[in-house]
Design a protein around this motif. Structure first.
Motif, PDB file in Angstrom:
ATOM      1  N   SER A  47       0.828  -1.210   0.000  1.00 25.04           N
ATOM      2  CA  SER A  47       0.000   0.000   0.000  1.00 25.04           C
ATOM      3  C   SER A  47       0.866   1.267   0.000  1.00 25.04           C
ATOM      4  CB  SER A  47      -0.995   0.001   1.155  1.00 25.04           C
ATOM      5  OG  SER A  47      -0.344  -0.316   2.337  1.00 25.04           O
ATOM      6  N   ASN A  48       2.183   1.079   0.151  1.00 23.96           N
ATOM      7  CA  ASN A  48       3.125   2.194  -0.033  1.00 23.96           C
ATOM      8  C   ASN A  48       4.180   1.765  -1.047  1.00 23.96           C
ATOM      9  OD1 ASN A  48       2.274   4.247   1.989  1.00 23.96           O
ATOM     10  ND2 ASN A  48       2.580   2.507   3.361  1.00 23.96           N
ATOM     11  N   PHE A  87       6.375   2.636  -3.733  1.00 23.51           N
ATOM     12  CA  PHE A  87       7.079   3.670  -4.492  1.00 23.51           C
ATOM     13  C   PHE A  87       6.152   4.841  -4.833  1.00 23.51           C
ATOM     14  CE2 PHE A  87       8.982  -0.492  -5.376  1.00 23.51           C
ATOM     15  CZ  PHE A  87      10.240  -0.290  -4.830  1.00 23.51           C
ATOM     16  N   GLY A  88       5.385   5.258  -3.847  1.00 22.57           N
ATOM     17  CA  GLY A  88       4.541   6.439  -4.039  1.00 22.57           C
ATOM     18  C   GLY A  88       3.123   6.149  -4.473  1.00 22.57           C
ATOM     19  N   GLU A  89       2.749   4.877  -4.515  1.00 19.24           N
ATOM     20  CA  GLU A  89       1.365   4.539  -4.852  1.00 19.24           C
ATOM     21  C   GLU A  89       0.886   3.344  -4.039  1.00 19.24           C
ATOM     22  OE1 GLU A  89       0.220   4.460  -9.154  1.00 19.24           O
ATOM     23  OE2 GLU A  89       2.014   5.687  -9.351  1.00 19.24           O
ATOM     24  N   ASP A  90      -0.425   3.249  -3.911  1.00 24.58           N
ATOM     25  CA  ASP A  90      -1.025   2.073  -3.290  1.00 24.58           C
ATOM     26  C   ASP A  90      -1.191   1.018  -4.377  1.00 24.58           C
ATOM     27  OD1 ASP A  90      -2.789   0.110  -2.340  1.00 24.58           O
ATOM     28  OD2 ASP A  90      -3.880   1.529  -1.083  1.00 24.58           O
ATOM     29  N   ALA A  91      -0.498  -0.103  -4.213  1.00 26.44           N
ATOM     30  CA  ALA A  91      -0.585  -1.198  -5.195  1.00 26.44           C
ATOM     31  C   ALA A  91      -1.115  -2.452  -4.509  1.00 26.44           C
ATOM     32  CB  ALA A  91       0.782  -1.455  -5.818  1.00 26.44           C
ATOM     33  N   SER A  92      -1.948  -2.254  -3.482  1.00 24.28           N
ATOM     34  CA  SER A  92      -2.403  -3.391  -2.687  1.00 24.28           C
ATOM     35  C   SER A  92      -3.200  -4.402  -3.510  1.00 24.28           C
ATOM     36  CB  SER A  92      -3.250  -2.887  -1.511  1.00 24.28           C
ATOM     37  OG  SER A  92      -4.337  -2.118  -1.984  1.00 24.28           O
ATOM     38  N   LEU A  93      -3.124  -5.654  -3.072  1.00 24.74           N
ATOM     39  CA  LEU A  93      -3.797  -6.773  -3.739  1.00 24.74           C
ATOM     40  C   LEU A  93      -4.678  -7.493  -2.727  1.00 24.74           C
ATOM     41  CD1 LEU A  93      -0.621  -8.249  -5.440  1.00 24.74           C
ATOM     42  CD2 LEU A  93      -2.612  -7.441  -6.710  1.00 24.74           C
TER      43      LEU A  93
END
Lengths: 147, 136
Positions: free
Chosen positions: A62-63, A65-71
């Motif tokens: 969710s952090n 590299f500057g974005e939320d990429a949660s799965l």
């Protein structure tokens, strides 16, 4: 005769195997990994980072590299298992502070020094050094030997 | 006989509700959720969705202060991720298969609302946003 031809074949193909140096990495063979890790950036092959790095990256999606990429939890477990299994072997890294960016690894900085990075951004429209495929046309197949 | 059949077809066409595709289902669920959250809910607004799309926030991640950071300021444009990958336009008039997969819609609202606003979006915000994108 058969043994001789096998030996001959082995001798013939050996130099090819030796030529496949470490500029190439095994491609990703897992469709979910390709799709999810490749949604925003190139899906980096797991052999680019050691297991400690993948564990840290997957532990803080969710952090990312500057974005939320949660799965969702199922997808995350499946992807993490693949990355860990196929991670770079043999590099000694700190489990508390593993490298998180391929672009900051020593070999990467050697291959692409500051001057080259500046030149690429200026002249080749390379937005970020994470965009391997901007120059390495076989990047998604793990082929980086074209430089 | 032919006449009767025709009347039957017309009757059926009038009686059955508008065909509920996956996008309509997504919107109906959002409307129901918005109603539960706010008893004075009075529908979704494309104008409010546009304002949300164009707004700049200081509460999210500094790298992504607005939807427009990656999606450009027009839903009809191809966007670009921060890592340089193209993003299909947000407007359904340009990308017709958008907003037809509930899991995908949920995933990207979860991620992008947290990235840009630093919190989850409300059902009202999601519905306004999608109404804007669908009306483009």
């Amino acid at each position: 005769m058969r043994i001789i031809s096998i030996l001959f074949a082995a001798l013939f193909f050996m130099p090819l195997a030796a030529l496949a140096d470490d500029d190439n990495v095994p491609p990703i063979t897992h469709p979910l990994v390709s799709a999810e890790c490749g949604a925003c950036h190139m899906a980096f092959q797991p052999a680019f980072l050691p297991a400690q790095s993948w564990e840290a990256i997957m532990g803080d999606l969710s952090n990312h590299f500057g974005e939320d990429a949660s799965l969702d939890t199922d997808a995350m477990a499946e992807i993490e298992a693949y990355l860990m299994l196929n991670a770079e072997q043999g590099r000694l890294v700190s489990a508390d502070n593993p490298p998180l960016r391929i672009t900051e690894l020593r070999w990467f900085r050697h291959e692409h020094n500051d001057r080259e990075v500046a030149w690429l951004k200026e002249n080749r429209n390379v937005k970020t050094m994470a965009d391997c495929a901007a120059c390495h046309r076989g990047a998604d197949k793990g082929y980086f030997d074209d430089d | 006989m032919k006449h009767k059949l025709l009347i039957g077809v017309i009757f059926l066409a009038l009686a059955s509700p508008a065909q509920a595709g996956p996008r309509e289902t997504i919107m109906e669920l959002l409307a129901a959720e918005a109603q539960v959250a706010n008893s004075s809910y009075s529908g979704f607004s494309a104008a409010a969705g546009e304002a949300l799309f164009l707004a700049t926030f200081t509460t999210g991640k500094p790298e992504t202060t607005s939807c427009t950071t990656c999606h450009t300021n027009s839903p009809s444009n191809v966007g670009e991720t921060r890592a340089g990958k193209p993003i299909d336009p947000m407007a359904t008039s340009v990308t017709p298969d958008r907003y037809t997969d509930q899991a995908k819609v949920d995933k990207w609202f979860r991620r992008n609302c947290n990235s840009v606003l630093g919190r989850e979006c409300t059902a009202q915000e999601k519905g306004d946003f999608l109404t804007f994108m669908i009306n483009q």
